[in-house]
Each structure stands twice: as C-alpha cells, then as structure tokens.
Design a protein around this motif. Structure first.
Motif, PDB file in Angstrom:
ATOM      1  N   PHE A   1       0.849  -1.193   0.000  1.00 59.40           N
ATOM      2  CA  PHE A   1       0.000   0.000   0.000  1.00 59.40           C
ATOM      3  C   PHE A   1       0.888   1.249   0.000  1.00 59.40           C
ATOM      4  CE2 PHE A   1      -4.039  -1.962   2.140  1.00 59.40           C
ATOM      5  CZ  PHE A   1      -4.211  -2.759   1.024  1.00 59.40           C
ATOM      6  N   ARG A   2       1.767   1.321  -0.971  1.00 62.91           N
ATOM      7  CA  ARG A   2       2.695   2.439  -1.078  1.00 62.91           C
ATOM      8  C   ARG A   2       3.232   2.493  -2.500  1.00 62.91           C
ATOM      9  NH1 ARG A   2       7.993   0.367  -0.739  1.00 62.91           N
ATOM     10  NH2 ARG A   2       8.064  -1.813  -0.060  1.00 62.91           N
ATOM     11  N   LYS A   3       3.880   3.583  -2.826  1.00 63.56           N
ATOM     12  CA  LYS A   3       4.473   3.720  -4.152  1.00 63.56           C
ATOM     13  C   LYS A   3       5.858   3.083  -4.193  1.00 63.56           C
ATOM     14  CE  LYS A   3       2.009   7.859  -5.687  1.00 63.56           C
ATOM     15  NZ  LYS A   3       2.130   9.271  -6.141  1.00 63.56           N
ATOM     16  N   ASN A   4       6.274   2.785  -5.411  1.00 65.20           N
ATOM     17  CA  ASN A   4       7.628   2.282  -5.671  1.00 65.20           C
ATOM     18  C   ASN A   4       7.943   0.974  -4.936  1.00 65.20           C
ATOM     19  OD1 ASN A   4       8.193   4.592  -7.297  1.00 65.20           O
ATOM     20  ND2 ASN A   4       8.577   5.769  -5.426  1.00 65.20           N
ATOM     21  N   VAL A   5       6.985   0.067  -4.925  1.00 60.39           N
ATOM     22  CA  VAL A   5       7.208  -1.256  -4.339  1.00 60.39           C
ATOM     23  C   VAL A   5       8.218  -2.007  -5.204  1.00 60.39           C
ATOM     24  CG1 VAL A   5       6.133  -3.466  -3.751  1.00 60.39           C
ATOM     25  CG2 VAL A   5       4.889  -1.328  -3.382  1.00 60.39           C
ATOM     26  N   GLU A   6       9.108  -2.748  -4.562  1.00 62.40           N
ATOM     27  CA  GLU A   6      10.085  -3.553  -5.279  1.00 62.40           C
ATOM     28  C   GLU A   6      10.030  -4.996  -4.792  1.00 62.40           C
ATOM     29  OE1 GLU A   6      14.027  -2.057  -5.578  1.00 62.40           O
ATOM     30  OE2 GLU A   6      13.389   0.043  -5.732  1.00 62.40           O
ATOM     31  N   ALA A   7      10.281  -5.909  -5.705  1.00 62.26           N
ATOM     32  CA  ALA A   7      10.359  -7.330  -5.358  1.00 62.26           C
ATOM     33  C   ALA A   7      11.816  -7.764  -5.412  1.00 62.26           C
ATOM     34  CB  ALA A   7       9.530  -8.160  -6.330  1.00 62.26           C
ATOM     35  N   THR A   8      12.271  -8.422  -4.365  1.00 61.48           N
ATOM     36  CA  THR A   8      13.633  -8.937  -4.283  1.00 61.48           C
ATOM     37  C   THR A   8      13.693 -10.316  -4.941  1.00 61.48           C
ATOM     38  OG1 THR A   8      13.927  -7.747  -2.194  1.00 61.48           O
ATOM     39  CG2 THR A   8      15.500  -9.475  -2.689  1.00 61.48           C
ATOM     40  N   ALA A   9      14.831 -10.622  -5.548  1.00 58.93           N
ATOM     41  CA  ALA A   9      14.985 -11.901  -6.255  1.00 58.93           C
ATOM     42  C   ALA A   9      15.746 -12.915  -5.405  1.00 58.93           C
ATOM     43  CB  ALA A   9      15.720 -11.683  -7.574  1.00 58.93           C
ATOM     44  N   TYR A  10      15.220 -14.143  -5.372  1.00 58.69           N
ATOM     45  CA  TYR A  10      15.847 -15.249  -4.653  1.00 58.69           C
ATOM     46  C   TYR A  10      15.963 -16.454  -5.589  1.00 58.69           C
ATOM     47  CZ  TYR A  10      14.641 -12.676  -0.373  1.00 58.69           C
ATOM     48  OH  TYR A  10      14.522 -11.713   0.605  1.00 58.69           O
TER      49      TYR A  10
ATOM     50  N   GLU B   1      -1.494   3.098  -2.743  1.00 57.14           N
ATOM     51  CA  GLU B   1      -1.010   3.940  -1.656  1.00 57.14           C
ATOM     52  C   GLU B   1      -2.182   4.624  -0.952  1.00 57.14           C
ATOM     53  OE1 GLU B   1       2.402   7.403  -1.091  1.00 57.14           O
ATOM     54  OE2 GLU B   1       0.999   7.544  -2.772  1.00 57.14           O
ATOM     55  N   ALA B   2      -3.247   4.866  -1.685  1.00 58.38           N
ATOM     56  CA  ALA B   2      -4.424   5.516  -1.127  1.00 58.38           C
ATOM     57  C   ALA B   2      -5.081   4.681  -0.035  1.00 58.38           C
ATOM     58  CB  ALA B   2      -5.432   5.806  -2.238  1.00 58.38           C
ATOM     59  N   LEU B   3      -4.793   3.381   0.011  1.00 61.62           N
ATOM     60  CA  LEU B   3      -5.401   2.502   1.013  1.00 61.62           C
ATOM     61  C   LEU B   3      -4.565   2.371   2.279  1.00 61.62           C
ATOM     62  CD1 LEU B   3      -6.843  -0.381  -1.203  1.00 61.62           C
ATOM     63  CD2 LEU B   3      -8.047   1.569  -0.210  1.00 61.62           C
ATOM     64  N   ASP B   4      -3.377   2.972   2.275  1.00 60.94           N
ATOM     65  CA  ASP B   4      -2.592   2.985   3.501  1.00 60.94           C
ATOM     66  C   ASP B   4      -3.369   3.753   4.572  1.00 60.94           C
ATOM     67  OD1 ASP B   4       0.235   2.625   4.804  1.00 60.94           O
ATOM     68  OD2 ASP B   4      -0.353   4.697   5.213  1.00 60.94           O
ATOM     69  N   TYR B   5      -3.347   3.245   5.779  1.00 58.80           N
ATOM     70  CA  TYR B   5      -4.149   3.832   6.862  1.00 58.80           C
ATOM     71  C   TYR B   5      -3.896   5.326   7.018  1.00 58.80           C
ATOM     72  CZ  TYR B   5      -6.344   4.291  11.468  1.00 58.80           C
ATOM     73  OH  TYR B   5      -7.146   4.674  12.513  1.00 58.80           O
ATOM     74  N   SER B   6      -2.651   5.737   6.865  1.00 59.24           N
ATOM     75  CA  SER B   6      -2.315   7.151   7.067  1.00 59.24           C
ATOM     76  C   SER B   6      -2.860   8.044   5.966  1.00 59.24           C
ATOM     77  CB  SER B   6      -0.792   7.322   7.148  1.00 59.24           C
ATOM     78  OG  SER B   6      -0.174   6.957   5.925  1.00 59.24           O
ATOM     79  N   ASN B   7      -3.284   7.447   4.843  1.00 60.32           N
ATOM     80  CA  ASN B   7      -3.798   8.243   3.727  1.00 60.32           C
ATOM     81  C   ASN B   7      -5.313   8.198   3.608  1.00 60.32           C
ATOM     82  OD1 ASN B   7      -1.164   8.925   2.891  1.00 60.32           O
ATOM     83  ND2 ASN B   7      -0.974   7.009   1.752  1.00 60.32           N
ATOM     84  N   LEU B   8      -5.982   7.405   4.437  1.00 56.38           N
ATOM     85  CA  LEU B   8      -7.433   7.260   4.336  1.00 56.38           C
ATOM     86  C   LEU B   8      -8.155   8.514   4.826  1.00 56.38           C
ATOM     87  CD1 LEU B   8      -7.970   3.607   5.618  1.00 56.38           C
ATOM     88  CD2 LEU B   8      -8.225   4.420   3.269  1.00 56.38           C
TER      89      LEU B   8
END
Length: 235
Positions: A86-95, A137-144
């Motif tokens: 629930f934020r911008k610029n999410v990244e996925a790590t590779a394993y 990101e709009a669904l993050d509690y701090s942005n509701l």
C-alpha cells in the motif's frame, strides 16, 4: 502449453475481479478513484522498464560470479518476493531456489510450504519494481479519509439493547469491491511481468542461468503463502 495456462489463469482472475467490480452499482467513490487510477497506468511503459531491469540484473547479479553466485548450483526457480504494497515504488527482491523437495510444475496459485531452500549466494538480490501497485497507496491507513478510520459511536454511552445502525461503521475494508480492486492490481501486474518474461525467453535471454528443466519464475507476497508462477522454462 504450460505458459499458455499461466496466462489463461491470470486472465480468468482478472476477468472475475472486473466482473464483480462492474456489478457493483454503488461502488464506493474512494475505491472508484483507485480503480480509475489503475486503468490509467501505462503497462506498456512498465513492461519496457521491467525488461531493462531483468536484463541488467541477469548479468550483474543472477549469473555474476563476482557477486559470489555459484554457477554449479542448478536452479529450480527464481522467486520475486515483495512486502507491504500500500505504497508507491514497491520492489520485489529476487531469490534463487536451489533445492525443492517434491518439486512440480504449477500454472496457478499454490503453496510452496517449506520444502524448498535458497541457493547459497543467490539471496536477496535486486529484482524488479512493481509500480502497478502505486495507486494502492491511497489505502494505507495514514492516507485514508477520516470517514474510513473513525465512527460516530461512543461505546461507553451505548445502552444495553440499543440498536446500532450499520451505517455507523464505515471501514474501507468492508466496502464492496475492496478486495477485488487489490487483487486486480496484482493480477494485471503479474500478467505484464509474464509477458516480459515470455518475450525474453523467446529471445533465449535466460540461457546464462544454470536452470533445471521446468524451471519457473515465481512471485509471492512475503509470508502470504500464495505463490504464483510467472513463467515455466524448459531445457
């Protein structure tokens, strides 16, 4: 055929989410705005960005002995794992998945359980950005908006037997379509990544990987237990 099934299953999930959302005549206005923002997301531009990331990481990390990658270890899979989205610029790590007891090919959501282990040094390497999550990101509690995080009830003043109107509760999670909007972001993003991986594989870009037959690219939200195949690669 297996990659066609991956695509078919993702499209089926997307269509199910869209069908539910389109059937809600009074979709909450806040959720509706998030839905519109997803529809505006430039997936073609995103695919170009993901392709660049994958090719760079393939050379600089996933097969680079200077990064202590052990090429003698065969890979069952490469897993893209992400956290809170629930934020911008999410990244996925590779394993790199180097051991996998009772391994079998999957074409839809499954649970890997704990029968796998990571490759010795192919651990927490750079992966890919998941910018298709940005509008969540709009669904993050701090942005509701306040209406979704407070209610007009004072539980100390409620009398025994007093009827409470359902409208007094207005949590965003309880709105019709909430879960479908989240899942729609996931599945449309996964489909885009699948398309990129399929194109790169058709160009034989992954031949530098020491992969086993029926090797898979996977994606998972950390600790969710829900793994999705993105590509199956044959020898």
């Amino acid at each position: 055929m297996t990659n066609k099934l991956i695509r078919k299953n993702l499209i089926k999930r997307i269509e199910s989410c869209l069908s539910t959302l389109n059937s809600i005549s009074d979709l909450d206005s806040y959720l509706k705005d998030i839905f519109k923002n997803l529809n505006k997301f430039d997936f073609n531009k995103y695919k170009q960005s993901v392709e660049t990331e994958i090719l760079e990481n393939l050379n600089e990390w996933w097969t680079n002995k200077d990064k202590v990658i052990k090429k003698e270890e065969e890979l069952f899979a490469i897993l893209f794992e992400y956290d809170y989205f629930f934020r911008k610029n999410v990244e996925a790590t590779a394993y790199g998945i180097g051991k996998w007891k009772d391994y079998q090919v999957e074409t839809d959501k499954f649970d890997m359980s704990f029968n796998y282990d990571f490759a010795s040094e192919f651990y927490a390497c750079p992966g890919i950005k998941l910018n298709f999550f940005d509008s969540l990101e709009a669904l993050d509690y701090s942005n509701l908006p306040e209406k979704y995080i407070t209610n007009n009830l004072n539980f100390d003043e409620i009398k025994i037997g007093e009827i409470i109107e359902v409208d007094e509760f207005n949590d965003i999670e309880d709105q019709f379509g909430y879960q479908e909007i989240i899942e729609l972001h996931k599945y449309q993003g996964m489909l885009a990544i699948h398309d990129v991986l399929l194109e790169l594989d058709s160009r034989r870009e992954f031949e530098s990987l020491n992969y086993k037959d029926k090797f898979m690219f996977l994606i998972n939200e950390h600790d969710s237990g829900e793994f999705y195949p993105l590509l199956i690669k044959n020898k």
